[in-house]
Write a protein that holds these residues in place. Structure first.
Motif, short mmCIF file in Angstrom:
data_model
loop_
_atom_site.label_atom_id
_atom_site.label_comp_id
_atom_site.label_asym_id
_atom_site.label_seq_id
_atom_site.Cartn_x
_atom_site.Cartn_y
_atom_site.Cartn_z
N ARG A 204 -8.81 9.00 4.57
CA ARG A 204 -7.59 9.69 4.98
C ARG A 204 -6.41 8.73 5.06
NH1 ARG A 204 -5.29 10.88 9.58
NH2 ARG A 204 -6.89 9.88 10.84
N SER A 205 -6.66 7.54 5.60
CA SER A 205 -5.55 6.61 5.77
C SER A 205 -5.24 5.85 4.48
CB SER A 205 -5.87 5.61 6.88
OG SER A 205 -6.87 4.72 6.44
N ARG A 206 -6.07 6.06 3.46
CA ARG A 206 -5.89 5.35 2.18
C ARG A 206 -5.77 3.85 2.42
NH1 ARG A 206 -5.72 9.29 -0.73
NH2 ARG A 206 -5.10 8.46 -2.76
N LEU A 207 -6.64 3.37 3.29
CA LEU A 207 -6.58 1.97 3.73
C LEU A 207 -6.60 1.00 2.57
CD1 LEU A 207 -6.69 0.05 6.21
CD2 LEU A 207 -9.16 0.09 6.00
N LEU A 208 -7.48 1.26 1.61
CA LEU A 208 -7.65 0.29 0.54
C LEU A 208 -6.57 0.40 -0.52
CD1 LEU A 208 -11.52 0.48 0.15
CD2 LEU A 208 -10.14 -0.94 1.65
N LEU A 209 -5.74 1.41 -0.38
CA LEU A 209 -4.65 1.55 -1.36
C LEU A 209 -3.39 0.83 -0.91
CD1 LEU A 209 -4.80 5.18 -2.74
CD2 LEU A 209 -5.03 3.01 -3.97
N ASP A 210 -3.35 0.55 0.37
CA ASP A 210 -2.15 -0.07 0.94
C ASP A 210 -1.80 -1.34 0.17
OD1 ASP A 210 -0.10 -0.90 2.52
OD2 ASP A 210 -1.16 -0.57 4.41
N GLY A 215 4.65 -6.37 4.46
CA GLY A 215 4.98 -5.55 5.62
C GLY A 215 3.83 -5.48 6.61
N THR A 216 2.62 -5.33 6.08
CA THR A 216 1.46 -5.26 6.96
C THR A 216 1.27 -6.57 7.72
OG1 THR A 216 0.44 -3.76 5.38
CG2 THR A 216 -0.99 -4.73 7.05
N PHE A 217 1.49 -7.65 7.00
CA PHE A 217 1.37 -8.95 7.68
C PHE A 217 2.36 -9.03 8.84
CE2 PHE A 217 2.89 -13.32 8.19
CZ PHE A 217 1.70 -13.95 8.52
N ARG A 218 3.58 -8.65 8.56
CA ARG A 218 4.61 -8.74 9.58
C ARG A 218 4.30 -7.84 10.77
NH1 ARG A 218 10.04 -10.29 10.66
NH2 ARG A 218 10.18 -9.77 12.87
N LYS A 219 3.84 -6.64 10.48
CA LYS A 219 3.52 -5.71 11.57
C LYS A 219 2.43 -6.26 12.47
CE LYS A 219 4.63 -0.94 10.16
NZ LYS A 219 4.01 0.36 9.81
N ALA B 153 -0.65 5.55 16.23
CA ALA B 153 0.13 6.39 15.32
C ALA B 153 -0.29 6.14 13.89
CB ALA B 153 1.63 6.09 15.50
N ASP B 154 -0.29 7.18 13.10
CA ASP B 154 -0.71 7.05 11.70
C ASP B 154 0.08 5.97 10.97
OD1 ASP B 154 -2.75 8.76 11.76
OD2 ASP B 154 -1.95 10.21 10.34
N ALA B 155 1.36 5.88 11.29
CA ALA B 155 2.19 4.89 10.61
C ALA B 155 1.74 3.47 10.93
CB ALA B 155 3.66 5.07 10.99
N ASP B 226 -3.45 -5.64 23.09
CA ASP B 226 -2.28 -5.33 23.92
C ASP B 226 -1.10 -4.91 23.06
OD1 ASP B 226 -3.59 -5.83 26.26
OD2 ASP B 226 -2.78 -7.85 26.56
N GLY B 227 -0.87 -5.69 22.01
CA GLY B 227 0.24 -5.36 21.14
C GLY B 227 0.07 -4.01 20.48
N ILE B 228 -1.15 -3.73 20.06
CA ILE B 228 -1.41 -2.44 19.41
C ILE B 228 -1.26 -1.29 20.41
CG2 ILE B 228 -3.21 -1.06 18.31
CD1 ILE B 228 -4.24 -3.62 17.01
N ALA B 229 -1.69 -1.55 21.62
CA ALA B 229 -1.69 -0.48 22.63
C ALA B 229 -0.29 0.05 22.89
CB ALA B 229 -2.30 -1.02 23.94
N THR B 230 0.69 -0.82 22.80
CA THR B 230 2.06 -0.35 23.07
C THR B 230 2.56 0.58 21.97
OG1 THR B 230 3.14 -2.14 21.85
CG2 THR B 230 2.53 -2.57 24.14
N LYS B 231 1.85 0.61 20.85
CA LYS B 231 2.31 1.45 19.74
C LYS B 231 1.61 2.80 19.70
CE LYS B 231 5.28 -1.25 17.63
NZ LYS B 231 5.05 -2.48 18.41
N ARG B 232 0.86 3.12 20.73
CA ARG B 232 0.19 4.42 20.71
C ARG B 232 1.17 5.53 21.03
NH1 ARG B 232 -4.25 5.11 24.44
NH2 ARG B 232 -2.93 3.88 25.80
#
Lengths: 233, 233
Positions: A204-210, A215-219, B153-155, B226-232
């Motif tokens: 569902r999340s298309r994880l492997l397509l990301d 951006g993911t690294f930064r997040k 969140a899905d994002a 902790d960081g992830i938790a704030t994004k729920r």
DNA sequence: TCATCAAATAGTACGGTGTACGAGTCACCA
DNA sequence: TGGTGACTCGTACACCGTACTATTTGATGA
């Protein structure tokens, strides 16, 4: 019996260099030297990957016999150590981080680190299993002092450093090794899709397509820094 | 021309097995089979490390000729793939995570993952550069669904998954490869100390002496969660 | 100018690697 | 009985890291 210069600083060949200064380009063969060996090793690694580095090939590129390398270098292992640390040199000034915003400093530090390793995709996998050279220690030191100045409690400092290290290493190794092309990624995701309903969330999340690695690294880095930020005193 | 069973499920040798059920222990040589090859490869890797796995040695352990392996297995690479996924099997139930506390679930999940990889110290370094087998995907799926149920969140979901993946991979690779003994660590730290005052923070924090890997892992994981938790949401 | 000597280079060889190839062996079936 | 296809394995080849030894080279002191 000749004594190997291993362990001490290699002072280089004592042979009379052509008096014409540095440009003896195609003057027969320029002499073997540790810096030249290391630089060529990095080139070779960049071009052919970890498995592409062999003592014979390296010597070939240097226009030398394979065994001649062993005068300047103990092992193939040592070549890896030196190439790795050389690849992780700072491009410019070693004093980058000194903004008011420590978060931004840390991000810039680690993004530069990552970019540097991705420029030499073999480096990330090598890093954790090789000795820490001066350049690597320098980056670690810079990270440590930035965090320390930011007010991370001493009790949490080491954990913070290591967690950032772990994250950067993991992210970069993953990035450098995972399927590179879109086709590969689609194939991987389709394998998941086709393989049945055992992996619904991944599908569902298309994880492997990301494909937005940056951006993911930064997040993720932000997650981590957020968590660390709450532990400041 | 015989056709290799590669790609399809190997159905095993069709030769008549001795009617006495499973205990044909020292009855000549038990037949080569994919599961037996993989299991032996894991043993060999555990005992001798990545470089210790050789097709000839593997065959020796199986009481077979080296080339016989190639009937069941495409490559040495394939052996790595299979051994890796096999080593990452769940010890018990695949449905571990279902407590009320999602943080605790994630921690348990990843700590188990880490322990599992550390039991086979070669596995962590191999994981990022090999294909994702079913067991690995299973663990990823479990992690994904736990986070999803926790309300991430899905994002942010993919970033959260990858950041945790990166962290675990990085931490485990580092742990599995860094100097193991106290002596090694002291030597490393002393190298820093002696090497001048270029690394004051590292020296002060005694970063390289830190031997509480488990605690450090947990602390960093907490930062991240902790960081992830704030994004729920 | 020449002998000396250490620094540096290189050839050969050894034991190891992954694996291509083709020749076996054996259970089964027509 | 003769074939067929599943499976095993010995031999061989190209390549690897590197130990050992011999050779070249340039600087130096006589």
């Amino acid at each position: 019996m000749a004594e190997k210069p291993s362990g001490t600083e290699n002072k280089g060949p004592r042979r009379a260099r052509a008096p014409l200064q540095s440009a003896q380009e195609r003057n027969g063969e320029p002499p073997l030297s540790l810096p030249r060996i290391v630089a060529t090793a990095v080139d070779l690694l960049d071009a052919e990957g970890v498995d592409g580095l062999t003592m014979r090939r390296l010597a070939d590129r240097l226009g030398a016999g394979a065994m001649s390398l062993y005068w300047h270098v103990e092992n193939k292992e040592k070549v890896f150590d030196l190439a790795l640390d050389s690849a992780l040199q700072y491009p410019a000034s070693p004093q980058v981080a000194d903004t008011l915003d420590w978060r931004e400093d840390v991000v810039r530090l680690l993004e530069d680190w990552r970019v540097c390793m991705l420029r030499h995709p073999w480096s990330a996998s090598l890093l954790p299993r090789r000795a820490l050279g001066p350049n690597i220690l320098g980056r670690l030191e810079l990270l440590s002092s930035t965090l320390s100045r930011a007010g991370v409690a001493d009790a949490d400092l080491n954990a913070a450093i290591w967690s950032l290290w772990n994250y950067v290493i993991g992210a970069t190794i993953t990035r450098a090794n995972f399927d590179r092309t879109d086709d590969d990624r689609t194939a991987a995701q389709q394998r998941v899709t086709g393989l049945s309903e055992r992996y619904p969330t991944i599908e569902r999340s298309r994880l492997l397509l990301d494909s937005d690695w940056d951006g993911t690294f930064r997040k993720g880095l932000d997650f981590l820094i957020d968590g660390i930020a709450t532990k400041r005193e």
